[in-house]
Motif scaffolding. Structure first.
Motif, mmCIF file in Angstrom:
data_model
loop_
_atom_site.group_PDB
_atom_site.id
_atom_site.type_symbol
_atom_site.label_atom_id
_atom_site.label_comp_id
_atom_site.label_asym_id
_atom_site.label_seq_id
_atom_site.Cartn_x
_atom_site.Cartn_y
_atom_site.Cartn_z
ATOM 1 N N TYR A 24 70.596 91.213 17.629
ATOM 2 C CA TYR A 24 70.581 92.324 16.671
ATOM 3 C C TYR A 24 71.954 92.508 16.024
ATOM 4 O O TYR A 24 72.064 92.731 14.806
ATOM 5 C CB TYR A 24 70.155 93.607 17.393
ATOM 6 N N ILE A 27 72.655 89.694 13.456
ATOM 7 C CA ILE A 27 71.892 89.903 12.221
ATOM 8 C C ILE A 27 72.488 91.044 11.398
ATOM 9 O O ILE A 27 72.546 90.997 10.164
ATOM 10 C CB ILE A 27 70.406 90.195 12.553
ATOM 11 N N LYS A 28 72.956 92.097 12.087
ATOM 12 C CA LYS A 28 73.523 93.257 11.410
ATOM 13 C C LYS A 28 74.803 92.913 10.651
ATOM 14 O O LYS A 28 75.005 93.374 9.515
ATOM 15 C CB LYS A 28 73.798 94.345 12.443
ATOM 16 N N PRO A 31 73.993 89.213 7.838
ATOM 17 C CA PRO A 31 72.592 89.272 7.402
ATOM 18 C C PRO A 31 72.127 88.024 6.662
ATOM 19 O O PRO A 31 70.937 87.710 6.665
ATOM 20 C CB PRO A 31 72.561 90.505 6.489
ATOM 21 N N ASP A 32 73.049 87.287 6.007
ATOM 22 C CA ASP A 32 72.641 86.098 5.260
ATOM 23 C C ASP A 32 72.215 84.947 6.187
ATOM 24 O O ASP A 32 71.629 83.981 5.728
ATOM 25 C CB ASP A 32 73.779 85.633 4.340
ATOM 26 N N ARG A 33 72.507 85.053 7.453
ATOM 27 C CA ARG A 33 72.079 84.022 8.422
ATOM 28 C C ARG A 33 70.964 84.531 9.338
ATOM 29 O O ARG A 33 70.769 84.040 10.443
ATOM 30 C CB ARG A 33 73.266 83.575 9.274
ATOM 31 N N LYS A 34 70.253 85.523 8.861
ATOM 32 C CA LYS A 34 69.199 86.134 9.659
ATOM 33 C C LYS A 34 68.142 85.121 10.130
ATOM 34 O O LYS A 34 67.746 85.097 11.296
ATOM 35 C CB LYS A 34 68.539 87.247 8.842
ATOM 36 N N ILE A 37 69.568 82.771 12.834
ATOM 37 C CA ILE A 37 69.792 83.479 14.100
ATOM 38 C C ILE A 37 68.468 83.734 14.811
ATOM 39 O O ILE A 37 68.350 83.521 16.028
ATOM 40 C CB ILE A 37 70.534 84.808 13.836
ATOM 41 N N ILE A 38 67.448 84.187 14.045
ATOM 42 C CA ILE A 38 66.143 84.466 14.659
ATOM 43 C C ILE A 38 65.518 83.175 15.199
ATOM 44 O O ILE A 38 64.990 83.144 16.320
ATOM 45 C CB ILE A 38 65.199 85.142 13.649
#
Length: 291
Positions: A24, A27-28, A31-34, A37-38
């Protein structure tokens, strides 16, 4: 072991929570690598959970093995103590009392049965230890299998019940090339188990015959039988049918393990089936037998 499993579950839950928390945060702040990361997080969590499951299964298996070994030690202790106490009592009675010859013979005969029981137990433990070593080779020779079965059943009949209990139907003059001591142990274990798990003086059927190219040896009892879910487990080392706290029959859980392992070393197979109307049938098959 139970406390270790509890701590294991707590640490596993904590580690998974930390993974989600760090995910979390990444991602926070990025955010451009969300997506990356997920994706990588899901793969890592999948591998992590898979490792947890395998480790959990391993710990539970170790716990079960430890419990079975403890039960085995308790069983062996009882199996050794009971006949020793009996022999001691018989001998003390003979020494302290003026018994007639018939009474002495009866006491000595009962003592001999207890000594045979001890000898059988020691033989089982020693053979199980040897079979654990895969490099151990069973010395094979030609011997009369028919006579061997007769000798074993005759001895067990005398020790078990005064009435006819073991019914023997064997083909005569069958020569088997195998380890005589180990095969004797197989026959003894199967017949003694049939007696042990049968009602008092119930019939036990012992058969040996040729079936096409195979040699078949069967032992059938009329006891309570074995549940389907336990049929494959009974050949495991230290495993015994039923609940340990309510079990009344004596034993160490080595007998059927020895039977299965010895037969595997002789390229033979064993199956357990339901008998009718009740009980079990153990069928040993020496494939491609030639007398």
């Amino acid at each position: 072991m139970k406390r270790a499993l509890i701590w294991f579950y707590v640490l596993a839950f904590y580690a998974i929570c930390q993974l989600f928390a760090w995910g979390y945060m990444f991602i926070k702040y990025v955010p451009d690598r969300k997506g990356m990361i997920i994706g990588e997080g899901m793969i890592f969590i999948f591998i992590f959970i898979l490792g947890i499951i395998r480790l959990k299964n391993h710990l539970e298996k170790e716990r079960n093995n430890s419990q079975q070994q403890n039960n085995f030690l308790l069983s062996v202790t009882h199996e050794l103590k009971s006949p020793l106490a009996s022999v001691k009592l018989y001998l003390q009675t003979i020494l302290k009392r003026d018994l007639d010859r018939e009474q002495q013979k009866a006491f000595l005969s009962n003592s001999l049965k207890d000594i045979e029981r001890l000898d059988y137990l020691v033989e089982n433990v020693l053979l199980a230890t040897k079979l654990e070593n895969r490099s151990f080779n069973l010395p094979k020779e030609d011997f009369d299998f028919s006579t061997l079965i007769e000798d074993v059943t005759d001895r067990l009949q005398k020790n078990a019940c005064k009435t006819e209990m073991i019914k023997v139907d064997i083909e005569p003059n069958i020569t088997l090339h195998a380890d005589r001591f180990a095969i004797t142990n197989v026959v003894n274990n199967l017949v003694e188990n049939a007696i042990k798990y049968s009602p008092p003086c119930a019939t036990v059927d012992v058969r040996m015959f040729k079936r096409e190219k195979d040699l078949v040896f069967t032992v059938a009892d009329h006891g309570q039988g074995i549940a389907d879910n336990e049929k494959k487990l009974i050949f495991n080392k230290f495993y015994r049918v039923g609940n340990e706290s309510t079990r009344k029959t004596k034993g160490t859980g080595l007998g059927l393990y020895i039977v299965k392992t010895v037969l595997q070393r002789h390229n033979a197979t064993i199956k357990v089936k339901d008998n009718q109307p009740s009980g079990s049938v153990f069928e040993v098959i020496f494939e491609n037998y030639a007398s």
